[in-house]
Design an enzyme around this catalytic site. Sequence first.
Site, PDB file in Angstrom:
ATOM      1  N   TYR A  75       0.945  -1.241   0.069  1.00 61.50           N
ATOM      2  CA  TYR A  75      -0.022   0.024   0.074  1.00 61.50           C
ATOM      3  C   TYR A  75       0.997   1.317  -0.062  1.00 61.50           C
ATOM      4  CZ  TYR A  75      -3.918   2.744   1.555  1.00 61.50           C
ATOM      5  OH  TYR A  75      -4.786   3.585   1.763  1.00 61.50           O
ATOM      6  N   ARG A 128      -5.630  11.071 -10.776  1.00 57.98           N
ATOM      7  CA  ARG A 128      -4.813  11.856  -9.603  1.00 57.98           C
ATOM      8  C   ARG A 128      -4.577  10.577  -8.756  1.00 57.98           C
ATOM      9  NH1 ARG A 128      -6.923  12.516  -4.236  1.00 57.98           N
ATOM     10  NH2 ARG A 128      -5.603  10.744  -4.338  1.00 57.98           N
ATOM     11  N   LYS A 146      -5.881  -1.277  -2.397  1.00 59.35           N
ATOM     12  CA  LYS A 146      -6.856  -0.681  -1.682  1.00 59.35           C
ATOM     13  C   LYS A 146      -7.678  -2.135  -1.425  1.00 59.35           C
ATOM     14  CE  LYS A 146      -6.614   3.683  -1.543  1.00 59.35           C
ATOM     15  NZ  LYS A 146      -6.828   4.698  -0.280  1.00 59.35           N
ATOM     16  N   GLU A 218     -11.922   6.059  -6.527  1.00 54.02           N
ATOM     17  CA  GLU A 218     -10.759   6.299  -5.731  1.00 54.02           C
ATOM     18  C   GLU A 218      -9.605   7.115  -6.976  1.00 54.02           C
ATOM     19  OE1 GLU A 218      -9.902   5.100  -2.692  1.00 54.02           O
ATOM     20  OE2 GLU A 218      -8.310   6.331  -3.001  1.00 54.02           O
ATOM     21  N   ASP A 219      -8.909   7.916  -6.436  1.00 51.16           N
ATOM     22  CA  ASP A 219      -7.998   8.626  -7.187  1.00 51.16           C
ATOM     23  C   ASP A 219      -8.492   9.399  -8.627  1.00 51.16           C
ATOM     24  OD1 ASP A 219      -6.697   8.242  -4.902  1.00 51.16           O
ATOM     25  OD2 ASP A 219      -4.795   7.210  -5.632  1.00 51.16           O
ATOM     26  N   ASP A 241     -13.532   7.725  -1.653  1.00 50.48           N
ATOM     27  CA  ASP A 241     -12.592   7.712  -0.640  1.00 50.48           C
ATOM     28  C   ASP A 241     -11.620   8.842  -0.387  1.00 50.48           C
ATOM     29  OD1 ASP A 241     -11.277   5.857   1.324  1.00 50.48           O
ATOM     30  OD2 ASP A 241      -9.742   5.241   0.010  1.00 50.48           O
ATOM     31  N   ASP A 242     -11.397   9.367  -1.149  1.00 51.21           N
ATOM     32  CA  ASP A 242     -10.377  10.439  -1.093  1.00 51.21           C
ATOM     33  C   ASP A 242     -11.309  11.923  -0.751  1.00 51.21           C
ATOM     34  OD1 ASP A 242      -7.993   9.482  -2.506  1.00 51.21           O
ATOM     35  OD2 ASP A 242      -9.423   9.306  -4.098  1.00 51.21           O
ATOM     36  N   ASN A 383      -0.010  12.286   0.086  1.00 46.85           N
ATOM     37  CA  ASN A 383       0.772  10.951  -0.160  1.00 46.85           C
ATOM     38  C   ASN A 383       1.577  10.995  -1.480  1.00 46.85           C
ATOM     39  OD1 ASN A 383       0.067   9.532   2.254  1.00 46.85           O
ATOM     40  ND2 ASN A 383      -1.964   9.198   1.328  1.00 46.85           N
TER      41      ASN A 383
HETATM   42  O1  LIG Z   1      -3.899   5.664  -1.089  1.00 51.47           O
HETATM   43  C1  LIG Z   1      -3.583   6.414   0.008  1.00 51.47           C
HETATM   44  O2  LIG Z   1      -2.488   6.244   0.935  1.00 51.47           O
HETATM   45  C2  LIG Z   1      -4.601   7.358   0.690  1.00 51.47           C
HETATM   46  C3  LIG Z   1      -5.511   8.053  -0.392  1.00 51.47           C
HETATM   47  O3  LIG Z   1      -6.443   7.589  -0.652  1.00 51.47           O
HETATM   48  C4  LIG Z   1      -4.808   9.075  -1.373  1.00 51.47           C
HETATM   49  O4  LIG Z   1      -3.692   9.561  -1.088  1.00 51.47           O
HETATM   50  O5  LIG Z   1      -5.181   9.308  -2.548  1.00 51.47           O
HETATM   51 MG   LIG Z   2      -6.589   7.780  -2.873  1.00 54.70          MG
END
Ligand SMILES: O=C([O-])CC(=O)C(=O)O
Ligand SMILES: [Mg+2]
Length: 554
Positions: A75, A128, A146, A218-219, A241-242, A383
Amino acid sequence: MAFTLKERQLMGIHGLLPPALLDQDGQVYQVMQNFNRWTNDLDRYIYLMSLQDRNEKLFYRVIADHVETMMPVIYTPTVGLACQKYGMIFRKPRGLYITINDIGHVYDILCNWPIDQVKVIVVTDGERILGLGDLGAYGMGIPVGKLSLYTALAGVLPYACLPITIDVGTNNQSLLDDPLYIGLKQKRERGQVYDDLIEEFMKAVVKRYGENVLVQFEDFGNNNAFRLLERYRDSYCTFNDDIQGTAAVAVAGILASLKITKKKLSENVFVFQGAGEASIGIAKLLVMALMKSGLKQDEAHKQIWMVDSKGLIVKNRPSGGLTAHKEEFAQDHKPIDKLEDVIATVKPTAIIGAAAQHGAFNEKILADMAKFNERPIIFALSNPTSKAECTAEEAYKMTKGKAVFASGSPFKPVTIDGKTFHPGQGNNAYIFPAIGLTSIVCDVRTITEEIFLESAKVLSELVTDEDIAEGRVYPPLPKIREISTTIAIKLAEFSYDKNLAKRHPRPDDMTEFIKSHQYSTDYQTFVPNLYDWPNVKSGFRIHPPPPPKKNKYW
Ligand SMILES: O=C([O-])CC(=O)C(=O)O
Ligand SMILES: [Mg+2]
């Protein structure tokens, strides 16, 4: 090599394996011997991914036994590096790829996925990836990582998890020039065609897996992340999630920090570096929390200050650039360009970084925070590690050990003048696996903001007095698996109380119910105990069972 002699003989594979029996404990030992041979995390990532392909139960057992060591590899932060090099390290596909060229056929592609019992999908369009920007189809590492945590931390069955990348192209020229790039070599498709693809995707997912399949976004890039959340949050089982997961974990950290700063939530003033998905998500959830603590909405807004690339977000900002989401947090103040000047002016109790700008929390800012506060809250949430606004060491050193520090990516404890400080990892990994598990097993169809606020509250309450004494605002990482299960159980109770759970009747014993749905990493024996063979140690059959039936494919 964990097959017992009985199993080997019944299956007719006796002699095809080395004679020794290596049970799962022995195999974990063997994996760790190999794991520790590698000198860098990318190699460790490749090694673990091949283990996941080869022996899934062993993979999850290794993660469970060594969660603190393994999480930074499968991760954040290593998964970020893996995404950047996804073509080079590609061995075997994992997850489903749907491209812009598949419009009209998305359902058919979902039908190519061989498993019918999918319950949770993590989807990205790669625009992203963490704070690394547009990585196109290389972003697949994120849904894969994830979902590994869904299983490793919350015990969601691995085959119930489906990672998906929606490939609409990439605007990252170095990927377009990369001979190993695994995605479509074209610029990103936007506008109506993009929206049509996502719409078709959402409908196809429900058609294939039912309306209670959970879709975690996600992202995605900022604009799409907010738009798609608004569009789908009430009519599908979905969350971003973000925006929402990160919000819950950050608010949990802030609630826990009150035990250290000895302040009420309403006595805090927050400055956000960045006004993207994480910052807006956190700020909105904070407003909810502040209002629950007795403030009026406009009073809550006054406690929250945001700085984006054009400086402080103020009403009628001459430099413009205010979206509706930012507008909500615009202050009645004159413009201020630089973050350090905003902090010197506002004198916040907490600063929260989420704009992927390494070094944004500089020496002056950290020193000022320590000047204004007995215990300043410093959250460097971007991150991976290379994008964090400051390191744990900088935060503790420059505040002379006063900082209540948390970061999105893990940092090791820091020792200054013989005193050791323990940074917390304010990562949505403390939240999404638990919310996912509850939603799947209790059939929660709409993931409301109340659920995120409740999960923040529950997580903050799981921070113990010992954790607080060590300066932690999150439970230590080795406990993250039991924490995830506890959050899932409490959220299940909450979901039934609030009439959000559609699975009836309500289980009498929620702990037992949730645990009964969790994955076990134990190998299951499938040999009925028919024979008590007297001579098993020698490896020869004394009373041979009938020869195993040959499978027609053998
Ligand atoms: O993935 C991770 O560590 C946390 C998160 O959702 C991101 O930074 O986009
Ligand atoms: Mg993310």
